[in-house]
Structures are given as C-alpha cells and as structure tokens.
Design a protein around this motif. Structure first.
Motif, PDB file in Angstrom:
ATOM      1  N   GLY A  50      48.997  -7.644  33.643  1.00 27.12           N
ATOM      2  CA  GLY A  50      47.408  -7.945  33.899  1.00 27.12           C
ATOM      3  C   GLY A  50      46.653  -7.567  32.427  1.00 27.12           C
ATOM      4  O   GLY A  50      45.577  -7.646  32.491  1.00 27.12           O
ATOM      5  N   VAL A  51      47.404  -7.790  31.413  1.00 22.69           N
ATOM      6  CA  VAL A  51      47.132  -7.249  29.999  1.00 22.69           C
ATOM      7  C   VAL A  51      47.517  -8.176  28.929  1.00 22.69           C
ATOM      8  O   VAL A  51      48.596  -8.573  28.911  1.00 22.69           O
ATOM      9  CB  VAL A  51      47.293  -5.946  29.822  1.00 22.69           C
ATOM     10  CG1 VAL A  51      46.847  -5.671  28.148  1.00 22.69           C
ATOM     11  CG2 VAL A  51      46.995  -4.914  30.572  1.00 22.69           C
ATOM     12  N   PRO A  52      46.349  -9.155  28.619  1.00 21.04           N
ATOM     13  CA  PRO A  52      47.046 -10.161  27.563  1.00 21.04           C
ATOM     14  C   PRO A  52      47.560  -9.407  26.373  1.00 21.04           C
ATOM     15  O   PRO A  52      47.352  -8.364  25.890  1.00 21.04           O
ATOM     16  CB  PRO A  52      45.653 -10.784  27.060  1.00 21.04           C
ATOM     17  CG  PRO A  52      44.730  -9.950  27.374  1.00 21.04           C
ATOM     18  CD  PRO A  52      44.895  -9.137  28.569  1.00 21.04           C
ATOM     19  N   LEU A  53      48.527 -10.234  25.672  1.00 21.43           N
ATOM     20  CA  LEU A  53      49.330  -9.587  24.513  1.00 21.43           C
ATOM     21  C   LEU A  53      48.280  -9.947  23.536  1.00 21.43           C
ATOM     22  O   LEU A  53      47.796 -10.979  23.107  1.00 21.43           O
ATOM     23  CB  LEU A  53      50.489 -10.343  24.215  1.00 21.43           C
ATOM     24  CG  LEU A  53      51.435 -10.199  23.108  1.00 21.43           C
ATOM     25  CD1 LEU A  53      52.086  -8.693  23.477  1.00 21.43           C
ATOM     26  CD2 LEU A  53      52.625 -11.175  22.958  1.00 21.43           C
ATOM     27  N   ALA A  54      48.087  -8.897  22.755  1.00 24.33           N
ATOM     28  CA  ALA A  54      46.868  -9.168  21.510  1.00 24.33           C
ATOM     29  C   ALA A  54      47.758  -9.300  20.213  1.00 24.33           C
ATOM     30  O   ALA A  54      48.909  -9.243  20.099  1.00 24.33           O
ATOM     31  CB  ALA A  54      46.674  -7.662  21.429  1.00 24.33           C
ATOM     32  N   ALA A  55      46.638  -9.889  19.242  1.00 22.28           N
ATOM     33  CA  ALA A  55      47.679 -10.391  17.959  1.00 22.28           C
ATOM     34  C   ALA A  55      47.988  -9.164  17.416  1.00 22.28           C
ATOM     35  O   ALA A  55      49.056  -9.293  16.540  1.00 22.28           O
ATOM     36  CB  ALA A  55      46.685 -10.924  17.459  1.00 22.28           C
ATOM     37  N   SER A  56      47.291  -8.228  17.269  1.00 19.67           N
ATOM     38  CA  SER A  56      47.389  -6.614  16.504  1.00 19.67           C
ATOM     39  C   SER A  56      47.137  -5.719  17.347  1.00 19.67           C
ATOM     40  O   SER A  56      46.014  -5.815  18.159  1.00 19.67           O
ATOM     41  CB  SER A  56      46.757  -6.828  15.192  1.00 19.67           C
ATOM     42  OG  SER A  56      45.257  -7.204  15.176  1.00 19.67           O
ATOM     43  N   TYR A  57      47.546  -4.587  16.995  1.00 18.14           N
ATOM     44  CA  TYR A  57      47.200  -3.315  17.797  1.00 18.14           C
ATOM     45  C   TYR A  57      47.000  -2.106  16.806  1.00 18.14           C
ATOM     46  O   TYR A  57      47.495  -2.004  15.557  1.00 18.14           O
ATOM     47  CB  TYR A  57      48.721  -3.007  18.713  1.00 18.14           C
ATOM     48  CG  TYR A  57      48.599  -3.709  19.954  1.00 18.14           C
ATOM     49  CD1 TYR A  57      48.014  -3.478  21.011  1.00 18.14           C
ATOM     50  CD2 TYR A  57      49.527  -4.698  19.701  1.00 18.14           C
ATOM     51  CE1 TYR A  57      48.285  -4.266  22.128  1.00 18.14           C
ATOM     52  CE2 TYR A  57      49.794  -5.651  20.873  1.00 18.14           C
ATOM     53  CZ  TYR A  57      49.033  -5.488  22.155  1.00 18.14           C
ATOM     54  OH  TYR A  57      49.135  -5.976  23.037  1.00 18.14           O
ATOM     55  N   GLU A  58      46.297  -1.087  17.061  1.00 21.78           N
ATOM     56  CA  GLU A  58      46.066   0.035  16.548  1.00 21.78           C
ATOM     57  C   GLU A  58      47.122   1.041  17.403  1.00 21.78           C
ATOM     58  O   GLU A  58      47.073   0.925  18.574  1.00 21.78           O
ATOM     59  CB  GLU A  58      44.738   0.726  16.656  1.00 21.78           C
ATOM     60  CG  GLU A  58      43.619   0.214  15.664  1.00 21.78           C
ATOM     61  CD  GLU A  58      43.908   0.613  14.366  1.00 21.78           C
ATOM     62  OE1 GLU A  58      45.093   1.457  13.999  1.00 21.78           O
ATOM     63  OE2 GLU A  58      43.414   0.267  13.318  1.00 21.78           O
ATOM     64  N   VAL A  59      47.976   1.434  16.819  1.00 21.34           N
ATOM     65  CA  VAL A  59      48.967   2.357  17.514  1.00 21.34           C
ATOM     66  C   VAL A  59      48.395   3.835  17.197  1.00 21.34           C
ATOM     67  O   VAL A  59      48.034   4.344  16.047  1.00 21.34           O
ATOM     68  CB  VAL A  59      50.589   2.383  16.743  1.00 21.34           C
ATOM     69  CG1 VAL A  59      51.392   3.176  17.667  1.00 21.34           C
ATOM     70  CG2 VAL A  59      51.029   0.725  16.939  1.00 21.34           C
ATOM     71  N   LEU A  60      48.340   4.431  18.414  1.00 14.00           N
ATOM     72  CA  LEU A  60      47.895   5.878  18.551  1.00 14.00           C
ATOM     73  C   LEU A  60      48.659   6.893  19.007  1.00 14.00           C
ATOM     74  O   LEU A  60      49.371   6.444  20.060  1.00 14.00           O
ATOM     75  CB  LEU A  60      46.433   5.787  19.264  1.00 14.00           C
ATOM     76  CG  LEU A  60      45.292   4.908  19.250  1.00 14.00           C
ATOM     77  CD1 LEU A  60      44.258   5.116  19.980  1.00 14.00           C
ATOM     78  CD2 LEU A  60      44.926   4.964  17.660  1.00 14.00           C
ATOM     79  N   VAL A  61      49.033   7.978  18.343  1.00 12.36           N
ATOM     80  CA  VAL A  61      49.726   9.184  18.638  1.00 12.36           C
ATOM     81  C   VAL A  61      48.786  10.203  19.206  1.00 12.36           C
ATOM     82  O   VAL A  61      48.086  10.625  18.126  1.00 12.36           O
ATOM     83  CB  VAL A  61      50.845   9.474  18.018  1.00 12.36           C
ATOM     84  CG1 VAL A  61      51.327  10.679  18.463  1.00 12.36           C
ATOM     85  CG2 VAL A  61      51.848   8.316  17.699  1.00 12.36           C
ATOM     86  N   LEU A  62      48.688  10.609  20.318  1.00 13.68           N
ATOM     87  CA  LEU A  62      47.745  11.778  20.643  1.00 13.68           C
ATOM     88  C   LEU A  62      48.481  13.021  21.071  1.00 13.68           C
ATOM     89  O   LEU A  62      49.344  13.237  21.480  1.00 13.68           O
ATOM     90  CB  LEU A  62      46.791  11.187  21.899  1.00 13.68           C
ATOM     91  CG  LEU A  62      46.103   9.873  21.822  1.00 13.68           C
ATOM     92  CD1 LEU A  62      46.939   8.842  22.373  1.00 13.68           C
ATOM     93  CD2 LEU A  62      45.044  10.136  23.018  1.00 13.68           C
ATOM     94  N   ARG A  63      47.890  14.061  20.607  1.00 13.66           N
ATOM     95  CA  ARG A  63      48.304  15.280  20.715  1.00 13.66           C
ATOM     96  C   ARG A  63      47.224  16.374  21.163  1.00 13.66           C
ATOM     97  O   ARG A  63      46.115  16.204  20.626  1.00 13.66           O
ATOM     98  CB  ARG A  63      49.175  16.062  19.607  1.00 13.66           C
ATOM     99  CG  ARG A  63      50.475  15.046  19.166  1.00 13.66           C
ATOM    100  CD  ARG A  63      51.281  15.861  18.353  1.00 13.66           C
ATOM    101  NE  ARG A  63      52.691  14.869  18.266  1.00 13.66           N
ATOM    102  CZ  ARG A  63      53.555  15.254  17.432  1.00 13.66           C
ATOM    103  NH1 ARG A  63      53.448  16.393  16.661  1.00 13.66           N
ATOM    104  NH2 ARG A  63      54.857  14.412  17.413  1.00 13.66           N
ATOM    105  N   THR A  64      47.759  17.435  22.060  1.00 15.65           N
ATOM    106  CA  THR A  64      46.641  18.445  22.479  1.00 15.65           C
ATOM    107  C   THR A  64      47.271  19.921  22.198  1.00 15.65           C
ATOM    108  O   THR A  64      48.684  19.819  22.143  1.00 15.65           O
ATOM    109  CB  THR A  64      45.969  18.350  23.715  1.00 15.65           C
ATOM    110  OG1 THR A  64      44.891  18.996  23.713  1.00 15.65           O
ATOM    111  CG2 THR A  64      46.828  18.470  24.792  1.00 15.65           C
ATOM    112  N   ALA A  65      46.639  20.770  22.486  1.00 15.56           N
ATOM    113  CA  ALA A  65      47.194  22.388  22.440  1.00 15.56           C
ATOM    114  C   ALA A  65      48.176  22.261  23.450  1.00 15.56           C
ATOM    115  O   ALA A  65      48.120  21.719  24.647  1.00 15.56           O
ATOM    116  CB  ALA A  65      46.177  23.276  22.734  1.00 15.56           C
ATOM    117  N   GLU A  66      49.281  22.969  23.275  1.00 20.87           N
ATOM    118  CA  GLU A  66      50.441  23.232  24.138  1.00 20.87           C
ATOM    119  C   GLU A  66      49.906  23.767  25.458  1.00 20.87           C
ATOM    120  O   GLU A  66      49.167  24.729  25.506  1.00 20.87           O
ATOM    121  CB  GLU A  66      51.486  24.386  23.366  1.00 20.87           C
ATOM    122  CG  GLU A  66      52.791  24.397  24.321  1.00 20.87           C
ATOM    123  CD  GLU A  66      53.621  25.483  23.827  1.00 20.87           C
ATOM    124  OE1 GLU A  66      54.820  25.419  24.346  1.00 20.87           O
ATOM    125  OE2 GLU A  66      53.534  25.577  22.581  1.00 20.87           O
ATOM    126  N   GLY A  67      50.357  23.183  26.816  1.00 18.57           N
ATOM    127  CA  GLY A  67      49.679  23.454  28.006  1.00 18.57           C
ATOM    128  C   GLY A  67      48.653  22.784  28.342  1.00 18.57           C
ATOM    129  O   GLY A  67      48.108  22.814  29.559  1.00 18.57           O
TER     130      GLY A  67
END
Length: 375
Positions: free
Chosen positions: A171-188
C-alpha cells in the motif's frame, strides 16, 4: 403487519438513503470530504448500497447475521481497507447509516406503530452489533498483511533487492529517491512513538522498523520535505532525546549505500558524545576522516598527553574549543576570571607546543580532542 409496511417503506427509499448517507459522510468525516467525486459516486456508493441491502434483509427476516452475510460484509470491508479507507471512517459510516435509517423510520411511523418501530430499532442496533466486529476484523487482517508486505518491501530496499512488486501489497508506492534515516535514543528508551510522527509527516508512506532504542526509516523525497520539521515531531512524540542521522539515496539502488553512510554517521555521533539532533555526513566530515584506520589518529590524540596530569587544563581546552575560541563565553562557562582563562591557555600552549589562540594551533587542538574521543 405494520412492521412489514415500515420495512417496505424503508426498502423503497434505498437510493435516497444511499445518497443522504454519502452526503453526510462528506460533511462529517474528513477522509471522505477529501475524496474525489468519482470515488464517492463509485466505490463508496456501491459499498453503501450493498450493506444497506444486507441490513434490510436482516430486518425483514428478524434475525441476526448469517455466515454468508458476515462473509460479504468482511469482503466489502477488506476491499475498503485495500483502498486505504481508515477503520474509523468505515465504522463512522455504519453508525451514520443506522442513525439515518432510524430517523427516517421515526419520521414515517404512525402513532399506532410504536411497538413495531421499537422492534425495528432493536434489529437495527443488532445489525450494527454484528457488523462492527466483522468490519474491524477485515481491517485488522488487512492491516497485518499490509504491515508484513511493508516490512518485506523495506528489507528489500535496504538490501538492494527489487521492491517494485512488493509496493502494491504494502500500500506504499515505490519512490524515486529516499532519505535514509537511522534513529537512536537513550539506552532503555523506546522509539515506537516515532512511527506515528513519521506517518503523520509523510502521509503514511514511510517504511520503518524499530527495535527498542534504535530504528531505520525510508522517507520518500518530495519537494516540501523538511527534515527539521520531522525531527521536531519525533522529539515531541518521544519521552527521551532522539538523534537522527540522514543520508540521501538518489535512486532506489542507492539505498544500501545510504544506509551504510547514515549508520556510520550515527555511530560517529554517539562516539563523539554529540547532543541529540539531526546529523548528515557534512556535519561530521572532519571527524569522519579522522576516524579512518591509520597511525595519524593516535599521533594526533597524543598531542594532548601532556595535559593528562592537568585536568583543569583539559577541561578548559574542551570548553574553549566548544565555544569556538570565544574567551568571554569560555570564562563564563568555566566560572573563572578572564585572566585565569588566559593563564590556562598559555599553559596549554607551553605543554603541547600548540597555541590555542592561533588559528593553526586551535585547529590542531580541536582535532586532537576529536581524536581522543575516537581512540
């Protein structure tokens, strides 16, 4: 019987009730208000008529749903789910349908039909009691299937495998380009709430996976994309500070390389102890280069060895570098007199051979601090 008269009367107004319900949905439900007229006159009207016919048949025969009717309702609901109609909009349509039928019956019923009117009302609410779980089941099943398809599409893109055939089921169209995000938060911490922020910003077209305090997301690039606004939304939805590293994949084939870059930036930011925020490679270019394997990093870090026995000088240098050799601000942060700060800077120069007040010395000392953090 009077009930049969009311039922025949209601059945004869099926087209009128269908039109009225369509109009009410446009007026009261934001999702339907934003749909083109072709959708309202086509798929929506077909679904309304089909479900009203089932409800009238149940009313006429004074019984509950049978298995065949339940299957038909589930099929219609599954179709609406595939078309992207949210569950709350579908359930609102059922509630409005019962409300309109009940109001129409009350306006038509004669005084001597009160008992029959009450019986019809009970049957209407009985129909709703049976239909709502069936509708919910269809959407939940479809949502589960769609989530699995999204995960498969995400994994394919991240690994560089073809993903075009997976887009339809996701249900999501394939985009021509992407922003690749890596998310991190505090341990726990937990980044689960970030999915809602991503969906709201990207109109539910984002592909993401979260595992406690880490996450990866592919955000379709669009003209009005503003990652700072997205960052604000994610921060407000999280109970813990969040760091996002981003890398642009200009083609779908570039997603794996962009993921590697974003991951390296995230790891570098963590090692450097940088504050939460949004980072790209250009924000840590010098640090990234310094972190490459080789003897230069250790030699650069060794420039500060003479300060190991003078922690007040090391602290002074860190604050001075952080403030971009601003003496006034550094003295305020250290809570010392400007003369004391200048005395410490002269000692740093004497011990290391690098003058922090000069451009070259400051640059090397700042790099040495970074090298220390990376060693």
């Amino acid at each position: 019987m009077s009930e049969l008269r009311l039922h025949r009367w209601l059945a004869g107004r099926l087209p009128e009730l269908t039109s009225r319900l369509s109009e009410e949905l446009q007026r009261q439900v934001p999702f339907y208000a934003g749909q083109p007229q072709a959708v309202l006159d086509g798929p929506l009207r077909q679904a309304i008529e089909a479900n009203l016919r089932i409800s009238l048949r149940v009313l006429q025969e004074r019984r509950a749903f049978n298995a065949e009717e339940r299957a038909e309702v589930i099929a219609w609901s599954a179709l609406r789910a595939e078309q992207g109609v949210p569950l709350e909009a579908v359930l609102t349509a059922y509630l409005l349908a019962v409300e309109l039928c009940w109001k129409a019956l009350m306006e038509e019923a004669r005084p001597d039909e009160a008992e029959e009117l009450g019986a019809l009302g009970l049957h209407l609410f009985g129909y709703l009691r049976s239909a709502a779980p069936a509708v919910t089941l269809a959407h939940v099943q479809r949502h589960g299937e769609q989530q699995e398809a999204r995960r498969a599409m995400l994994e394919a893109l991240l690994s560089g495998a073809p993903a075009g055939d997976l887009a339809s089921g996701a249900g999501v169209p394939l985009a021509a380009s992407y922003e690749v995000l890596v998310l991190r938060t505090a341990e726990g911490g937990n980044l689960t709430a970030s999915q809602a922020a991503l969906d709201a910003y990207a109109e539910a077209r984002v592909l993401a996976r979260f595992d406690g305090d880490t996450g990866t997301a592919l955000l379709p690039v669009r003209a009005d994309l503003r990652l700072d606004e997205l960052m604000a939304g994610i921060v407000s939805s999280s109970e813990h500070p969040v760091t996002i590293s981003a890398a642009l994949a200009e083609r779908t084939e570039s997603v794996p390389a962009a993921l590697r870059e974003a991951t390296e930036v995230a790891e570098l930011v963590t090692r450097l102890g940088r504050p939460p925020g949004l980072y790209r490679m250009e924000d840590v270019l010098l640090e990234y280069q310094l972190a490459r394997p080789g003897n230069a990093l250790a030699q650069l870090a060794a420039k500060l060895d003479p300060l190991d026995e003078r922690p007040e000088l090391m602290d002074t240098l860190r604050v001075y570098v952080r403030n971009g050799h601003n003496r006034r601000q550094s003295a305020l942060d250290l809570q010392v007199h400007r003369n004391t700060l200048d005395y410490r800077l002269r000692n740093i120069a004497a011990l290391t051979g690098l003058d922090p007040s000069g451009a070259e010395g400051f640059r090397l000392l700042a790099a040495a601090l970074t090298a220390r953090a990376l060693c």
